[in-house]
Design a protein around this motif. Structure first.
Motif, PDB file in Angstrom:
ATOM      1  N   CYS A 116      70.270-109.765  29.699  1.00 39.09           N
ATOM      2  CA  CYS A 116      70.265-109.301  28.300  1.00 39.09           C
ATOM      3  C   CYS A 116      69.972-107.813  28.209  1.00 39.09           C
ATOM      4  O   CYS A 116      70.087-107.226  27.135  1.00 39.09           O
ATOM      5  CB  CYS A 116      69.242-110.078  27.480  1.00 39.09           C
ATOM      6  SG  CYS A 116      67.531-109.580  27.779  1.00 39.09           S
ATOM      7  N   CYS A 165      62.138-110.647  31.388  1.00 41.37           N
ATOM      8  CA  CYS A 165      62.212-111.764  30.447  1.00 41.37           C
ATOM      9  C   CYS A 165      61.746-113.061  31.126  1.00 41.37           C
ATOM     10  O   CYS A 165      61.911-113.225  32.342  1.00 41.37           O
ATOM     11  CB  CYS A 165      63.660-111.987  29.990  1.00 41.37           C
ATOM     12  SG  CYS A 165      64.274-110.715  28.888  1.00 41.37           S
ATOM     13  N   HIS A 188      64.042-114.765  26.137  1.00 40.58           N
ATOM     14  CA  HIS A 188      64.135-113.305  26.226  1.00 40.58           C
ATOM     15  C   HIS A 188      62.912-112.612  25.644  1.00 40.58           C
ATOM     16  O   HIS A 188      62.954-111.436  25.281  1.00 40.58           O
ATOM     17  CB  HIS A 188      65.474-112.834  25.646  1.00 40.58           C
ATOM     18  CG  HIS A 188      66.584-113.517  26.369  1.00 40.58           C
ATOM     19  ND1 HIS A 188      67.033-113.099  27.593  1.00 40.58           N
ATOM     20  CD2 HIS A 188      67.216-114.689  26.104  1.00 40.58           C
ATOM     21  CE1 HIS A 188      67.938-113.965  28.035  1.00 40.58           C
ATOM     22  NE2 HIS A 188      68.064-114.932  27.147  1.00 40.58           N
ATOM     23  N   CYS A 223      66.948-108.596  33.416  1.00 41.23           N
ATOM     24  CA  CYS A 223      67.600-109.780  32.847  1.00 41.23           C
ATOM     25  C   CYS A 223      68.999-109.391  32.394  1.00 41.23           C
ATOM     26  O   CYS A 223      69.244-108.230  32.060  1.00 41.23           O
ATOM     27  CB  CYS A 223      66.766-110.290  31.673  1.00 41.23           C
ATOM     28  SG  CYS A 223      67.462-111.726  30.838  1.00 41.23           S
TER      29      CYS A 223
HETATM   30 ZN    ZN Z   1      66.551-111.408  28.733  1.00 43.74          ZN
END
Ligand code: ZN
Ligand code: ADP
Ligand code: BMX
Length: 291
Positions: A168, A173, A156, A166
């Motif tokens: 996240c 990332c 990440h 992503c």
């Molecule tokens: Zn990520």
């Protein structure tokens, strides 16, 4: 007694009994269910029940941030949307044996560090290129887990500011470009979308677009290695995961490193324990580590 080691990834859950000499037996593997926490829990519990005979302790390596007995996903999409899961409690319901938990890539890093055929490496980086991109960092010969279990979540860090969103929450990332999931996603608009293994098969048949997708992944990993080497004086990199260990992938990382300054070309080698690094590392950490 033997330790029951379990390695929970975004694509597969493996288990094996590990003896005092680090020998694996009774290895089992199932596909990670992606249909919610209840299905995930019952598959995991079934695998544990099947694997328990002969075990006197349990050591788990798992994808996700491991924090206070829970699996906290940085990228919930890797587990079909599971963001927060009570891992220790789920295991305890099947067995009251003593249990230790560690992130999967941190565990693999620990096993691979023990397997290095040299005493000259103080700082080592392990990278798994798999469902996601995970990492484990050894600094001054010690595995870094962090106060909150986050250390090593290098998938990440950013590879491309213009890159895809992503799971996240950030854009571009390394994981969103280099992982097996990302490699497959890059073919989503193709007449016949491929799996990561399919992209590798096409690339080895000289299909240029397939080859370019794998090169984009490998060069993101080469730049990640360069960045972490600059930050931490990394001396050796070990690569694992089904993408990382796929034929030709390491050579593509090395080729990408040739386009970078010499100081960035940290030596890269495949995982000595191949697909078993996480299992073995979890077991080693349970006996040598502290939680
Ligand atoms: Zn990520
Ligand atoms: P996990 O993420 O559960 O640890 P793996 O290390 O097997 O599991 O990584 C899974 C990812 O690797 C998936 O994206 C899958 O499509 C991909 N993959 C599986 N087998 C191969 C292969 N032979 N070549 C390239 N990619 C593969
Ligand atoms: C993700 C993250 C990491 C993990 C890495 C590799 C989740 C659920 N996992 O970056 O904790 O180490 O993937 O995991 O957020 P794998 O499933 O590809 O082995």
């Amino acid at each position: 007694g033997k330790c029951l080691a379990v390695d929970i990834g975004g694509s597969k859950i493996a288990s094996a009994l590990v003896d005092k000499e680090g020998q694996l037996s009774d290895r089992r593997q199932i596909i990670t269910p992606h249909s919610g926490a209840a299905a995930f829990a019952s598959s995991l519990q079934q695998l544990l029940r099947d694997s328990l005979p002969g075990a006197t302790s349990i050591a788990v390596a798992s994808t996700g941030i491991i924090r206070q007995g829970r699996l906290v996903a940085l990228n919930p999409a890797n587990l079909g949307g599971i963001a927060n899961f009570p891992l220790a409690a789920t295991i305890e319901r099947v067995s009251k044996l003593p249990c230790t938990l560690l992130n999967d890539a941190q565990a693999a890093a620990w096993a691979e560090y023990q397997a290095l055929q040299t005493c000259d490496v103080d700082n080592m980086l392990f990278i798994t290129v798999s469902t996601g991109v995970g990492g484990g960092i050894i600094l001054n010969r010690a595995l870094q887990t962090g106060n909150n279990g986050l250390s090593g979540h290098i998938g990440h860090m950013l590879a491309d500011l213009q890159g895809p969103l992503c799971g996240c929450g950030r854009y571009g990332c390394v994981e969103s470009i280099a992982s097996g999931t990302a490699i497959a996603a890059a073919t989503r608009q193709w007449p016949v979308p491929l799996t990561a293994a399919g992209v590798f098969a096409q690339a080895s048949a000289q299909h240029q677009p397939a080859s370019a997708i794998i090169d984009r992944s490998a060069s993101a990993i080469a730049r990640l290695i360069a960045d972490l080497t600059m930050a931490l004086d990394i001396q050796r990199v070990v690569i694992g995961g089904s993408v990382g260990l796929a034929p030709g992938y390491l050579a593509r990382i090395s080729a990408a490193q040739q386009h970078l300054p010499a100081i960035c070309r940290t030596p890269v080698q495949p995982a000595f324990h191949r697909q078993d690094s996480g299992l073995l590392g979890a077991a080693l950490w349970a006996t040598q580590g502290f939680c």
